[in-house]
Design an enzyme around this catalytic site. Sequence first.
Site, short mmCIF file in Angstrom:
data_model
loop_
_atom_site.label_atom_id
_atom_site.label_comp_id
_atom_site.label_asym_id
_atom_site.label_seq_id
_atom_site.Cartn_x
_atom_site.Cartn_y
_atom_site.Cartn_z
N ASN A 1 -6.70 -4.71 10.64
CA ASN A 1 -7.20 -3.51 11.30
C ASN A 1 -7.64 -3.77 12.74
OD1 ASN A 1 -7.04 -1.25 9.40
ND2 ASN A 1 -8.14 -2.69 8.10
N HIS B 1 -7.77 -0.99 15.12
CA HIS B 1 -7.65 0.25 14.35
C HIS B 1 -8.96 1.03 14.27
CE1 HIS B 1 -3.72 -1.24 13.39
NE2 HIS B 1 -3.45 -0.22 12.61
N LYS C 1 1.98 -10.80 8.46
CA LYS C 1 1.34 -9.83 7.57
C LYS C 1 1.44 -10.27 6.11
CE LYS C 1 0.57 -5.13 6.22
NZ LYS C 1 0.81 -3.71 6.34
N LYS D 1 0.85 -1.19 0.00
CA LYS D 1 0.00 0.00 0.00
C LYS D 1 0.89 1.24 0.00
CE LYS D 1 -4.23 -1.57 2.25
NZ LYS D 1 -5.11 -1.38 3.42
N HIS E 1 0.43 6.91 16.10
CA HIS E 1 -0.45 5.88 15.53
C HIS E 1 -0.41 4.61 16.37
CE1 HIS E 1 -2.48 3.35 12.59
NE2 HIS E 1 -1.46 2.52 12.62
N HIS F 1 -7.95 4.57 15.08
CA HIS F 1 -8.06 5.69 14.13
C HIS F 1 -8.92 6.82 14.70
CE1 HIS F 1 -7.03 3.06 10.38
NE2 HIS F 1 -5.97 3.66 10.85
#
Lengths: 584, 584
Positions: free
Chosen positions: A461, A464, A440, A357, A482, A468
């Site tokens: 996620n 997350h 991963k 990504k 983060h 987030h």
Amino acid sequence: MRIVSRNTVLPAWPLLDASPIPAPPAPFGAEAAPHAPPHPAAARSIVLVGMPGAGKSSIGRRLATKLGLPFIDADTEIEAAAGLPITEIFTRYGEPHFRDGERRVIARLLAGPPLVLATGGGAFSDARTRAAVAASGAVAVWLRCSLPTLLRRVAGREHRPLFLNKDPREVLERLMTARHPTFAEAPVIVDCTDEPPETTTRRVMEALAAHRDPSRLPVRLGDRAYDILVGEGLVARAGALIAPVLPARRVVVITDENVAALHLPTLTAGLAEAGITIVSAITVPPGEASKSFAQFQSVLEAALAAGADRRTAVVALGGGVVGDLAGFAAAVALRGLTFIQIPTTLLAQVDSSVGGKTGINLSLGKNLVGAFHQPRLVLADTGVLGTLPPRELRAGYAEVAKHGLLQGELWNWCEAEGARAVAGDPAALAHAVMESCRLKSAVVAADEREESEEGGRALLNLGHTFGHALEAECGYGGELLHGEGVAVGLGLAAALSARLGHCSQELPGRVISHLQEVGLPARIGDLGRKFSAEALMGRMRKDKKAREGAMRFILLRAPGDCFTTSDVAPLAVQTLLRDEGCGE
Amino acid sequence: MRIVSRNTVLPAWPLLDASPIPAPPAPFGAEAAPHAPPHPAAARSIVLVGMPGAGKSSIGRRLATKLGLPFIDADTEIEAAAGLPITEIFTRYGEPHFRDGERRVIARLLAGPPLVLATGGGAFSDARTRAAVAASGAVAVWLRCSLPTLLRRVAGREHRPLFLNKDPREVLERLMTARHPTFAEAPVIVDCTDEPPETTTRRVMEALAAHRDPSRLPVRLGDRAYDILVGEGLVARAGALIAPVLPARRVVVITDENVAALHLPTLTAGLAEAGITIVSAITVPPGEASKSFAQFQSVLEAALAAGADRRTAVVALGGGVVGDLAGFAAAVALRGLTFIQIPTTLLAQVDSSVGGKTGINLSLGKNLVGAFHQPRLVLADTGVLGTLPPRELRAGYAEVAKHGLLQGELWNWCEAEGARAVAGDPAALAHAVMESCRLKSAVVAADEREESEEGGRALLNLGHTFGHALEAECGYGGELLHGEGVAVGLGLAAALSARLGHCSQELPGRVISHLQEVGLPARIGDLGRKFSAEALMGRMRKDKKAREGAMRFILLRAPGDCFTTSDVAPLAVQTLLRDEGCGE
């Protein structure tokens, strides 16, 4: 339409495939101490490479004797196989044909039991021969000599075809320029001086004993497959490690000011050693603000103005911001350049450098523009993690813990050994990085473009959805990193799972205490500021992963058993947040 | 880690697979004129779709009789196959299970000889059933009725389960909203009024006789395979044609001001018919200047601000500039959205919309930033070419001639029929587009990312080495259109091939006269301005395709036999250019 190839077919090399390779001499040399345990370096073949006069035969014989391995000179084997002297093979069939035969002979020798192999000067300069040596599991050792040393040693060899009627200095200088960058790909390099051969041999053995191959993790993505190398000192050896996957020895390096100050000189030297030209080293300011459209355009313009062409690779040296920005630039410059990742933060090593990504932010939101662009190689140098501020290392560890909860076995390791990684222990960090990448990359390989309806990449996620929302509420100015948001998110995901009856009532406590023990926040109360439950839930409903306004969670049944769901009553979430101390 | 699916397994539908489909009634109805030739519409099955009361059975029976085909009611067949009334299947097994069985029954019926099939109201609203109907080769006809007409017709059916204890108007309105967008995917639509059924039947037969399926060309690119549809009136039917490939019925349309004025209303209506929402219609100024970084950013921001999400598709309506810009935006918005091309120029239909190259320009050069992003579908509506200025149509034809020279057979067609295409003859244009796309897509399928060392996509640059140099010398302000540069480039490539002895001495004359006959320039002298041979050669040496400064040419041996080479003496090129009238 007819497509015409300009390749021509060469005649076969007469005796190469017919003549059997002579059996190696008796496996144990006379000088080997009969009762000493075998030297660890004797477990694999050793390939000596270097210039004419570097001592490949002389050191090779001594090394073989000390290790109790047979010694073989590749050129002798090739002449036997071809039934012709090498000069004659060159004259009759040309160099490409010779190199082809040479590679096959070397590959066949290395397919057998361990031996010490001295190669002709040009063998290791052939990319396919280097690939064959690496694939065989042998370790190549470059006996590196200075020009004056070589000149002294070749004195008296003026009758050799290489030097006949030529100035030896000119011949050697030309060869060194051409071959040193390829010799630099040998995993072990030993500088040879005028010391006695016995001394050099001892130093080669010491270098072999000290050598550790980096751990190599293949990411199975079909024709986009690549390896992740994990180990110490990879930045310094970057040139040798990346050279095999480069279309040409030209790169653009993209990094940030902080990382450039710490690691760019090492990388530059490492690339130069393998003869890799840095077309341009582009440095952006550190921080999320560099993932902007303006910075993206200026990086592309700088790379292309400096002369990057279709065979130039892009090397990202830095954390997640640099990797996302450089990777996206690589994806679209000239419609796609080879991309190499050298992540320098724990977060980037365990997370953002795996999965392909890439992207930048718009004022509308983060990562809204980007591409899936897999790297051709990732060098995760655990040595550079020592330069990270402890808070950043800890934040990166939150993703390791997340991978642990997804994977199971790794969670047990986290509880037992994770604190050592957070304290900077190199072996623990290497394990954390390797196992995180393994988890991963397996998830990514099964769902490269995040298209699975259930499970798949979405599982990554975990923590997350909450994380987030917390990050967004704090802004992105560094108040909450983060990884810290993810750590609290993991605690909340475990708590929510327990409240909904999916996991044991003990699990949230285990998750929270482990994270707190390593110094991470794991509950909203750990963050030292107030949050509104309504505001957090508003953020979660607008999350990219939300569907038609339904919040989407990754929940736990146990470490190693997670699932995605949109089927969580908002009231349950609200109650949890209020119980955790959030206001309305 | 365990990935959990939330799907559950349903019990098997008892008799579906066991019970044989009853044999259709005798193939020729009693009323069919015994000696009349079969109606052309009788060559394939006809599937009637529409709301309850639209007359599927009544019109279907009459149609079958007239065409001499058997008539079958799908619901009756399903009840026979399941051994249960439909209401019972619904109650016992639920709708998804019913639809699954329904699709299998319909597919089985359509696999046999032609028939007229009336389907239950919901059958065609199931995406997989629509796909099965299309795949079978049958033609679907939507009998479209207004609400008042339907209400009159269903009067007296209040006892049916659909209407039981409900207001028929509400039931029908709800069904129309849900189903009309999917009925719109039927290739033939007939509006039904209160006229006698015989009249409607006659109009259905007329519509079937007038119907032409667009030509469909599959581009074989593995998991990126897509179809190019070529035909007239495709913009008006765009909604029905693209709906099957959309992730959701939401699109962003990107177009330019000129094209928007001509064709956006037609497209908007066509999309609305299939219930496709235009999230945003983004209009950029016409011309190359819109392929800028600034425009790219503003298109992305506009699309995302308007609410484009991962399931929104991007539709490019326009020529090459719009296609390149919109395609690149689609490639990177949210890391890749579904992309639909509706090219509106001949150049875009025959060239830039095939192959997946997208991108924008930097001040350093054209197309330096971009992506390979294949469309999911291309609609080449030859009807819109009538709105093109003649000069632009001619310029587009230069690429057709180029494809002709690459392909061979197509070159003969160009010499014989090409002038008709340039004059705007719809059939000739359709042939030119179809055969150009066929040639180009075959080349692209073999070398998607232009990685072949020799031949491959590079061959598509026939005439472009010269053409790009001429274009660059003229600036990009419209003095020389791309296609005009290519036309002169084709003449020069043929002349160079003849001078170097690769092709007959007659070929250049043939190429040049054909291009000149259709009104294109084919020699430098046709351009009415002076060029410097040195300046042109300087441009050619800097061409993206040049390697280490060596000019790269595509040369001809004959139409259908071209090859790539870097092996052309600069003097030969210089002499040709001087002979063609260039200064120093």
